[in-house]
Design an enzyme around this catalytic site. Structure first.
Site, PDB file in Angstrom:
ATOM      1  N   LYS A 192     -32.076 127.885  68.992  1.00  0.00           N
ATOM      2  CA  LYS A 192     -30.860 128.686  69.179  1.00  0.00           C
ATOM      3  C   LYS A 192     -30.271 128.343  70.549  1.00  0.00           C
ATOM      4  CE  LYS A 192     -29.127 133.348  68.214  1.00  0.00           C
ATOM      5  NZ  LYS A 192     -28.329 133.138  67.009  1.00  0.00           N
TER       6      LYS A 192
ATOM      7  N   LEU B 283     -30.905 127.534  61.569  1.00  0.00           N
ATOM      8  CA  LEU B 283     -31.503 128.499  62.483  1.00  0.00           C
ATOM      9  C   LEU B 283     -32.136 129.580  61.607  1.00  0.00           C
ATOM     10  CD1 LEU B 283     -31.034 131.312  64.362  1.00  0.00           C
ATOM     11  CD2 LEU B 283     -31.947 129.238  65.405  1.00  0.00           C
TER      12      LEU B 283
ATOM     13  N   GLU C 118     -25.979 126.363  56.444  1.00  0.00           N
ATOM     14  CA  GLU C 118     -25.803 127.751  56.877  1.00  0.00           C
ATOM     15  C   GLU C 118     -24.375 127.923  57.370  1.00  0.00           C
ATOM     16  OE1 GLU C 118     -28.384 128.573  60.226  1.00  0.00           O
ATOM     17  OE2 GLU C 118     -27.901 126.661  61.167  1.00  0.00           O
TER      18      GLU C 118
ATOM     19  N   TYR D  99     -30.125 131.293  73.685  1.00  0.00           N
ATOM     20  CA  TYR D  99     -29.621 132.667  73.709  1.00  0.00           C
ATOM     21  C   TYR D  99     -30.116 133.465  72.517  1.00  0.00           C
ATOM     22  CZ  TYR D  99     -26.306 131.817  69.939  1.00  0.00           C
ATOM     23  OH  TYR D  99     -25.759 131.547  68.709  1.00  0.00           O
TER      24      TYR D  99
END
Lengths: 286, 286
Positions: free
Chosen positions: B148, B204, B180, B33
């Protein structure tokens, strides 16, 4: 498409079984599932599966009805389908429900429970009699594999790699030890002792795995050890088999390019396989 | 529910935007996505997002149309919605498609592409001006976070823990280093140098992250280092900020129970925040 689907307490036609695009199961893999085998219309270890479903859900903060209710619903649903007295596979999926997309879920959502019956699709008899090939891969999954979540992307990628290599399954390794297959658990046999990795957070504690450990092996007077299995032990052991709801008891005779033992299904593996068939009441071809 | 949904090349009414229960996105998290911001109807870094979408898909063996086509489709779709000239958030989801449930996907499946426009829902202005709290958690995710994917279960559980703790975000740590946030990247500032963890498989590589590194920091004459940040460095640094499509540039003034620096938004963070606002053409309240 044909058949009937259980959809949150209702039975709906297959073609009407749709979910909203903002179902969190679709957008976030925010859900859990089970697969249960039915032999001649009789569920096998349905209670254990439904209890695990409730457990998996609770681990991700989804509250389900008690297992007893889900068990009743599953039995009633199967009776409404074309599989009422057949061998069948019941797929049960739970998602947290539908909400406007946002990572943090709202409190108190209504989960969506879907069940779909299908043919058991047993593996070819040849696989059970002669054994299968597996490959080994690094375990890329998250650290909470004890939850049977629908976040299965690493699993499906591993399974596809296995199929492309002409193998039945991919067995994964983490930090030098084997964990499990993409949709099965793994056992080895050493000196008449059955050994399988312990049920840590890195594996899904399979119901068939538990059936071997707690029921079949003791009945056959085999000792069972739950202990970590190094990668090199796997490659050099004489007998290997996989367990799973649709995998049942699957002998392994090749790992990557290496033949396991003498390349034939070993004595202990065969006995456990036969004891499992007896326990399930499964008769091939019926 | 209102609005229009992009569904595989067609525009459909919101209430008709459903997916089959055997869509692999629903059963296996078999999809990827993107989320793209539109400011006053103009997309921000749409090309980069669509190129990453095609990349993510290819990493899990899903072949998408070229990014240029997806970019056109997205722009045309937005024009058909109530967000044609507004601030908006475009959600784009790809799933491998619909198939009878089986881990190993069939070859040559037709992916399903869905787009949904919604309000940008900016964070409260106070967050940007005064900074937010974050918590830290062990990173439980899989080892291919550079994709992702929609297998977001670990992310949503982390985000929910953050919200329950009254925090904006959960920052994750793996082997002693920070990776992250559950839906954002993280930066620290040390001696006028902007530092962020490198784009390994464990993070990511955010488009806003790249905008800071390649555009904003150089324009402001700040040095940028991509290097691993130990947990204790994070706890003892003077400035911390998060980046993300909807997070934008978000100052952090508290980590767990510890105040960051003097508890105020630092000079470099503020400059980067303001440069980002200028770049996006975002005007608060418009």
């Amino acid at each position: 498409m044909s058949g009937k689907i259980y959809y949150n307490g209702n039975i709906v036609d297959r073609e009407n079984a749709k979910v909203d695009i903002e179902d969190r199961g679709y957008q976030f893999a925010d859900g859990v599932y089970e697969v249960v085998a039915f032999y001649h219309g009789e569920p096998f270890t349905l209670n254990e599966h439904m209890e695990r479903l409730v457990f998996s859900a609770s681990e991700i903060d989804i509250e389900l009805p008690p297992a007893e209710i889900l068990i009743k619903e599953a039995k009633n649903y199967i009776k409404e389908t074309e599989y009422a007295d057949k061998n069948a596979k019941l797929y049960v999926q739970v998602s947290r429900g539908v909400a406007s997309r946002s990572h943090a879920y709202p409190d108190g959502m209504e989960p969506i429970i879907i069940m779909k019956a299908g043919p058991l699709d047993p593996n070819p008899e040849k696989y059970f009699q002669e054994g299968v090939k597996i490959i080994t891969l690094p375990d890329e999954r998250w650290s909470r594999c004890y939850i049977k979540s629908i976040a299965l992307l690493p699993n499906i990628l591993a399974k596809k790699k296995a199929k492309k290599a002409g193998a039945y399954e991919a067995i994964m390794t983490r930090d030098g030890f084997i964990t499990e297959g993409s949709s099965s658990n793994i056992f080895i046999v050493e000196d008449e002792t059955i050994i399988t990795p312990p049920a840590t957070n890195y594996i899904l504690n399979g119901i068939t795995r538990q059936t071997v450990i707690n029921r079949l092996a003791p009945e056959l007077n085999y000792e069972v050890k739950e202990e970590s299995i190094p990668y090199y032990t796997l490659l050099n052991t004489d007998q290997v088999f996989l367990t799973g709801t649709t995998t049942e008891i699957m002998p392994v005779v090749q790992i990557n390019d290496k033949v396991v033992g003498n390349g034939k299904v070993g004595k202990e593996t065969k006995e456990i396989f036969e004891a499992f068939r007896e326990l399930t009441g499964f008769v091939r071809g019926k």
